[in-house]
Enzyme design. Structure first.
Site, mmCIF file in Angstrom:
data_model
loop_
_atom_site.group_PDB
_atom_site.id
_atom_site.type_symbol
_atom_site.label_atom_id
_atom_site.label_comp_id
_atom_site.label_asym_id
_atom_site.label_seq_id
_atom_site.Cartn_x
_atom_site.Cartn_y
_atom_site.Cartn_z
ATOM 1 N N ASP A 16 0.806 -1.221 -0.007
ATOM 2 C CA ASP A 16 0.164 -0.017 -0.061
ATOM 3 C C ASP A 16 0.910 1.341 0.049
ATOM 4 O OD1 ASP A 16 -2.141 -1.569 0.193
ATOM 5 O OD2 ASP A 16 -1.879 -1.898 2.365
ATOM 6 N N LYS A 19 1.843 2.222 -5.232
ATOM 7 C CA LYS A 19 2.589 1.720 -6.397
ATOM 8 C C LYS A 19 1.807 2.207 -7.693
ATOM 9 C CE LYS A 19 3.167 -2.350 -4.470
ATOM 10 N NZ LYS A 19 2.758 -2.002 -3.096
ATOM 11 N N GLY A 43 -4.073 -4.272 -4.411
ATOM 12 C CA GLY A 43 -5.296 -3.278 -4.719
ATOM 13 C C GLY A 43 -4.572 -1.999 -5.282
ATOM 14 N N HIS A 44 -4.289 -1.940 -6.271
ATOM 15 C CA HIS A 44 -3.650 -0.779 -6.966
ATOM 16 C C HIS A 44 -4.606 0.383 -7.282
ATOM 17 C CE1 HIS A 44 0.318 -3.127 -8.321
ATOM 18 N NE2 HIS A 44 0.231 -3.061 -7.021
ATOM 19 N N GLN A 227 2.044 -6.001 -3.268
ATOM 20 C CA GLN A 227 2.604 -6.136 -1.625
ATOM 21 C C GLN A 227 3.967 -5.408 -1.647
ATOM 22 O OE1 GLN A 227 1.514 -9.374 -3.182
ATOM 23 N NE2 GLN A 227 -0.479 -8.562 -2.884
HETATM 24 P P1 IMP Z 1 -2.733 -12.913 1.615
HETATM 25 O O1 IMP Z 1 -1.880 -12.090 0.690
HETATM 26 O O2 IMP Z 1 -4.112 -12.493 1.404
HETATM 27 O O3 IMP Z 1 -2.603 -14.397 2.148
HETATM 28 O O4 IMP Z 1 -2.579 -11.930 3.116
HETATM 29 C C1 IMP Z 1 -1.307 -12.304 3.666
HETATM 30 C C2 IMP Z 1 -0.874 -10.754 4.414
HETATM 31 O O5 IMP Z 1 -0.412 -9.825 3.408
HETATM 32 C C3 IMP Z 1 -2.086 -10.205 5.475
HETATM 33 O O6 IMP Z 1 -1.506 -9.595 6.309
HETATM 34 C C4 IMP Z 1 -2.441 -9.042 4.130
HETATM 35 O O7 IMP Z 1 -3.097 -8.080 4.812
HETATM 36 C C5 IMP Z 1 -1.186 -8.715 3.535
HETATM 37 N N1 IMP Z 1 -1.488 -8.251 2.160
HETATM 38 C C6 IMP Z 1 -1.937 -9.018 1.122
HETATM 39 N N2 IMP Z 1 -1.997 -8.118 -0.067
HETATM 40 C C7 IMP Z 1 -1.340 -6.948 0.226
HETATM 41 C C8 IMP Z 1 -1.409 -5.673 -0.398
HETATM 42 O O8 IMP Z 1 -1.837 -5.682 -1.439
HETATM 43 N N3 IMP Z 1 -1.246 -4.693 0.675
HETATM 44 C C9 IMP Z 1 -0.864 -4.725 2.062
HETATM 45 N N4 IMP Z 1 -1.078 -5.855 2.468
HETATM 46 C C10 IMP Z 1 -1.383 -6.954 1.692
#
Ligand code: IMP
Length: 429
Positions: A16, A19, A43-44, A227
């Protein structure tokens, strides 16, 4: 070859960082946009002419007509999300880029999303990861245990049937015996999957070859990481991480490009720190400052809507992420959010049991107990959202940027001073 232009854009914190906006700014000079890891957990957010568009799966470059957008082999693709994002673009009358999907990308199936939720519940309080519930972890598990379905498996009804019979037998054991759920009926999964295959087919292409050709032609390629480094499956705050290689090295395995192809790494750093989901966060601020950052920065998850945890910049973490990513330049985002915050705190070390240290620990569990050691820089109150040049920034904001450059030994090539595409100070990125 000297005419190569392959930029990699990666996050330097816990995701977040903004990007999507940076991709969007660089976009007009880019020929090929690529996503290579993760899935619809990202989520871009891009704001164009005041209109907000959020992509979870598609590369942000989809808003540029005539460009090539690639979903690489390292991605896990949720077909429902994929098709809904495409139809959303069409409905809005947004001319779209040409899209190519790797046949080797894995498919997020409905049972992956169900398992993601069941596993989170089973972990219980204190062990939850706080996943996005998008089935990412279970899909990567199947990839590595060789029980996954790849995009190309969806294109052939016989192969799909054959693999799915075996996979569902295994999954149903899990659902019924471990999680006390009803078994999944074969047709309930097979029929939609077959249709997704038909819908995906026009987009499937040899993305590795397309990228190879693009590199060799000297086209400008932008690899969009999702991420960020501290959520990396190998190098992040395990187990509180996502399930893919989010730091720079994931770009090679996720595309089939070679390490020699990369010409520049752009590390995206938000002017403060946020984290969504569980896991250690040494500079998290539970008081007024954290609340102010969340409010002023609109820090609510683009994928789940969850309020993000907020705090000050952490140079122990940032130095580590900068080393992992091998940053050539920094895109500093959301500097405007610090306006009116009063003095700005900067974490320069951690303290534990009376010992001070400045390097990232191998045992990230101790990050729950460390105390951040802060330095303070004077803040600013002037509105900076219309600044177009570095010199127009208040001197304290300039000093904050210079401090970051000096501490990380990487130039800041771009500064975000507002949500819109043109609220940006470009210092030659
Ligand atoms: P998962 O990717 O859904 O398995 O989540 C694993 C961890 O990564 C959790 O803490 C999510 O909140 C975090 N996470 C996954 N995608 C994002 C993102 O795009 N931005 C911020 N945190 C993320």
């Amino acid at each position: 070859m000297s005419n190569k232009r392959v930029d990699l854009l990666v996050g330097a914190q816990w995701g977040d960082e903004g990007k999507g906006k940076v991709v969007d700014i660089l976009g007009s000079n880019v020929d090929v946009f690529v996503r290579y890891q993760g899935g619809a957990n990202a989520g871009h957010t891009v704001v164009v002419d005041g209109q907000k568009v959020v992509f979870h799966l598609l590369p942000s470059g989809m808003l540029y007509p005539g460009k090539l957008c690639v979903l690489g082999n390292g991605l896990v693709i949720d077909p429902e999300q994929f098709l809904s994002e495409i139809s959303g673009l069409l409905e809005n009358g947004q001319d779209r880029a040409r899209l190519a999907v790797s046949p080797h990308a894995h498919v997020v199936m409905p049972y992956h999303k169900m398992l993601d939720k069941l596993q989170e519940e089973a972990r219980g309080k204190g062990r939850k990861i706080g996943t996005t519930g998008r089935g990412i972890g279970p899909c990567y598990v199947d990839k590595y245990s060789r029980s996954g379905l790849r995009v190309q498996d969806l294109l052939n009804a016989d192969i799909l049937r054959d693999r799915l019979i075996y996979i569902l037998e295994e999954k149903n054991q899990l659902f019924t015996k471990l999680y006390n759920q009803k078994p999944l009926a074969f047709d309930e999964i097979y029929e939609p999957a077959r249709k997704w295959g038909e819908a995906l087919k026009p987009y499937v292409d040899d993305t590795r070859k397309l990228l190879r050709e693009a590199v060799d032609k000297g086209q400008h390629i932008l690899l969009e990481g999702a991420q960020a480094a501290l959520l990396d499956i190998d190098h992040g705050t395990y187990p509180y991480v996502t399930s893919s290689s989010t730091s720079a090295s994931g770009a090679y395995t996720g595309t089939g490009l070679s390490p020699h192809d990369l010409t520049r790494v752009i590390s995206v750093v938000k002017a403060y720190t946020t984290r969504v989901g569980e896991g250690p966060f040494p500079t998290e601020d539970f008081g007024e400052d954290g609340e102010k950052l969340r409010h002023n920065g609109g820090e609510f998850g683009a994928t789940t809507g969850r309020p993000r945890r907020c705090g000050w910049l952490d140079f122990v973490a940032l130095k580590y992420a900068t080393e992992l990513n091998g940053a050539d330049t920094i895109a500093l985002t959301k500097l405007d959010v610090l306006t009116g915050m009063g003095d700005i705190k900067i974490c320069v070390a951690y303290e534990l049991d009376g010992n001070k240290f400045e390097t990232w620990p191998t045992d990230t569990g101790i990050l729950n107990d460390v105390k951040p050691v802060y330095e303070t820089l004077p803040g600013w109150n002037e509105d900076i959202t219309n600044c177009k040049n570095f010199d127009e920034l208040p001197i304290n904001a300039q000093n904050y940027v210079k401090y970051i450059e000096q501490k990380l030994n990487v130039p800041v090539g771009l500064i975000g001073v507002g949500a819109d595409r043109n609220q940006t100070i470009n210092r030659g990125i």
